[in-house]
Design a protein around this motif. Structure first.
Motif, mmCIF file in Angstrom:
data_model
loop_
_atom_site.group_PDB
_atom_site.id
_atom_site.type_symbol
_atom_site.label_atom_id
_atom_site.label_comp_id
_atom_site.label_asym_id
_atom_site.label_seq_id
_atom_site.Cartn_x
_atom_site.Cartn_y
_atom_site.Cartn_z
ATOM 1 N N SER A 12 0.847 -1.183 0.000
ATOM 2 C CA SER A 12 0.000 0.000 0.000
ATOM 3 C C SER A 12 0.886 1.236 0.000
ATOM 4 C CB SER A 12 -0.919 0.005 1.217
ATOM 5 O OG SER A 12 -0.166 0.054 2.391
ATOM 6 N N GLY A 13 0.390 2.280 -0.601
ATOM 7 C CA GLY A 13 1.154 3.522 -0.664
ATOM 8 C C GLY A 13 2.148 3.525 -1.810
ATOM 9 N N MET A 14 2.920 4.581 -1.861
ATOM 10 C CA MET A 14 3.901 4.732 -2.925
ATOM 11 C C MET A 14 5.303 4.615 -2.351
ATOM 12 S SD MET A 14 2.282 7.790 -5.206
ATOM 13 C CE MET A 14 3.615 7.711 -6.345
ATOM 14 N N ALA A 15 6.201 4.148 -3.168
ATOM 15 C CA ALA A 15 7.601 4.051 -2.767
ATOM 16 C C ALA A 15 8.195 5.458 -2.678
ATOM 17 C CB ALA A 15 8.384 3.210 -3.760
ATOM 18 N N THR A 16 9.103 5.627 -1.760
ATOM 19 C CA THR A 16 9.775 6.924 -1.620
ATOM 20 C C THR A 16 11.175 6.907 -2.227
ATOM 21 O OG1 THR A 16 10.584 6.314 0.567
ATOM 22 C CG2 THR A 16 8.499 7.523 0.477
ATOM 23 N N THR A 17 11.654 5.717 -2.592
ATOM 24 C CA THR A 17 12.980 5.581 -3.182
ATOM 25 C C THR A 17 12.973 6.136 -4.600
ATOM 26 O OG1 THR A 17 13.371 3.593 -1.890
ATOM 27 C CG2 THR A 17 14.793 3.944 -3.801
ATOM 28 N N LEU A 18 13.964 6.934 -4.923
ATOM 29 C CA LEU A 18 14.077 7.507 -6.264
ATOM 30 C C LEU A 18 14.947 6.606 -7.146
ATOM 31 C CD1 LEU A 18 14.696 11.267 -5.464
ATOM 32 C CD2 LEU A 18 12.569 10.185 -6.201
ATOM 33 N N ILE A 19 14.476 6.345 -8.346
ATOM 34 C CA ILE A 19 15.230 5.605 -9.350
ATOM 35 C C ILE A 19 15.402 6.546 -10.536
ATOM 36 C CG2 ILE A 19 15.284 3.598 -10.874
ATOM 37 C CD1 ILE A 19 15.388 2.859 -7.935
ATOM 38 N N TYR A 20 16.620 6.862 -10.851
ATOM 39 C CA TYR A 20 16.888 7.779 -11.948
ATOM 40 C C TYR A 20 16.971 7.022 -13.269
ATOM 41 C CZ TYR A 20 17.772 11.189 -8.343
ATOM 42 O OH TYR A 20 17.620 12.033 -7.271
ATOM 43 N N ASP A 21 16.706 7.719 -14.358
ATOM 44 C CA ASP A 21 16.769 7.135 -15.695
ATOM 45 C C ASP A 21 18.236 7.057 -16.110
ATOM 46 O OD1 ASP A 21 16.108 6.182 -18.177
ATOM 47 O OD2 ASP A 21 15.529 8.121 -18.999
ATOM 48 N N ARG A 22 18.871 5.965 -15.750
ATOM 49 C CA ARG A 22 20.305 5.789 -15.998
ATOM 50 C C ARG A 22 20.542 4.970 -17.257
ATOM 51 N NH1 ARG A 22 23.238 7.678 -11.997
ATOM 52 N NH2 ARG A 22 22.250 7.926 -9.981
ATOM 53 N N LYS A 42 26.040 3.316 -8.744
ATOM 54 C CA LYS A 42 24.877 4.132 -8.391
ATOM 55 C C LYS A 42 23.577 3.430 -8.777
ATOM 56 C CE LYS A 42 27.102 8.640 -8.619
ATOM 57 N NZ LYS A 42 27.151 9.934 -9.301
ATOM 58 N N ALA A 43 23.549 2.821 -9.956
ATOM 59 C CA ALA A 43 22.354 2.093 -10.398
ATOM 60 C C ALA A 43 22.078 0.917 -9.467
ATOM 61 C CB ALA A 43 22.525 1.611 -11.838
ATOM 62 N N LYS A 44 23.118 0.201 -9.082
ATOM 63 C CA LYS A 44 22.966 -0.924 -8.145
ATOM 64 C C LYS A 44 22.396 -0.440 -6.814
ATOM 65 C CE LYS A 44 26.896 -3.523 -9.896
ATOM 66 N NZ LYS A 44 28.225 -4.029 -9.597
ATOM 67 N N ALA A 45 22.920 0.671 -6.322
ATOM 68 C CA ALA A 45 22.481 1.202 -5.034
ATOM 69 C C ALA A 45 21.015 1.621 -5.079
ATOM 70 C CB ALA A 45 23.364 2.386 -4.628
ATOM 71 N N GLU A 46 20.599 2.244 -6.179
ATOM 72 C CA GLU A 46 19.202 2.670 -6.302
ATOM 73 C C GLU A 46 18.250 1.480 -6.320
ATOM 74 O OE1 GLU A 46 20.174 6.703 -8.854
ATOM 75 O OE2 GLU A 46 19.120 5.061 -9.835
ATOM 76 N N ILE A 47 18.572 0.469 -7.088
ATOM 77 C CA ILE A 47 17.711 -0.709 -7.173
ATOM 78 C C ILE A 47 17.723 -1.460 -5.850
ATOM 79 C CG2 ILE A 47 17.291 -2.897 -8.352
ATOM 80 C CD1 ILE A 47 16.562 -0.370 -9.998
ATOM 81 N N SER A 48 18.859 -1.539 -5.193
ATOM 82 C CA SER A 48 18.947 -2.179 -3.885
ATOM 83 C C SER A 48 18.072 -1.461 -2.862
ATOM 84 C CB SER A 48 20.386 -2.207 -3.388
ATOM 85 O OG SER A 48 21.152 -3.081 -4.154
ATOM 86 N N ALA A 49 18.114 -0.133 -2.880
ATOM 87 C CA ALA A 49 17.299 0.657 -1.956
ATOM 88 C C ALA A 49 15.814 0.441 -2.223
ATOM 89 C CB ALA A 49 17.658 2.139 -2.077
ATOM 90 N N LEU A 50 15.429 0.373 -3.486
ATOM 91 C CA LEU A 50 14.026 0.130 -3.826
ATOM 92 C C LEU A 50 13.591 -1.258 -3.354
ATOM 93 C CD1 LEU A 50 11.380 0.976 -5.177
ATOM 94 C CD2 LEU A 50 12.295 0.022 -7.315
ATOM 95 N N GLU A 52 14.860 -2.990 -0.940
ATOM 96 C CA GLU A 52 14.825 -2.952 0.518
ATOM 97 C C GLU A 52 13.504 -2.341 0.989
ATOM 98 O OE1 GLU A 52 16.354 -3.575 4.332
ATOM 99 O OE2 GLU A 52 17.288 -4.171 2.438
ATOM 100 N N GLU A 53 13.106 -1.245 0.364
ATOM 101 C CA GLU A 53 11.870 -0.561 0.750
ATOM 102 C C GLU A 53 10.653 -1.438 0.472
ATOM 103 O OE1 GLU A 53 9.294 3.466 -0.193
ATOM 104 O OE2 GLU A 53 11.322 3.300 -0.990
ATOM 105 N N VAL A 54 10.609 -2.078 -0.670
ATOM 106 C CA VAL A 54 9.442 -2.863 -1.049
ATOM 107 C C VAL A 54 9.332 -4.135 -0.205
ATOM 108 C CG1 VAL A 54 8.461 -4.271 -2.914
ATOM 109 C CG2 VAL A 54 9.315 -1.970 -3.400
#
Length: 57
Positions: A12-22, A42-50, A52-54
């Protein structure tokens, strides 16, 4: 929630993690690889953070 409810309905809700168009994300998909098999930290870190959040909230 019932046990047989799919994961998508449990989130439920929206993710707060930002994924940039890399470019790295496009390149690794074009090569048939995941971002974790690619060289862009950086791409690995963004996807990992997402992930983790999900999956961990």
């Amino acid at each position: 929630m019932p046990k047989n409810t799919s994961l998508i309905f449990q989130i439920s809700g929206m993710a707060t993690t930002l994924i940039y168009d890399r470019i790295a994300l496009r390149d690794c998909v074009a090569e048939g690889k995941s971002v974790f098999e690619w060289k862009d930290a950086k791409a690995k870190a963004e996807i990992s953070a997402l992930m983790e959040e999900v999956f961990r909230g």
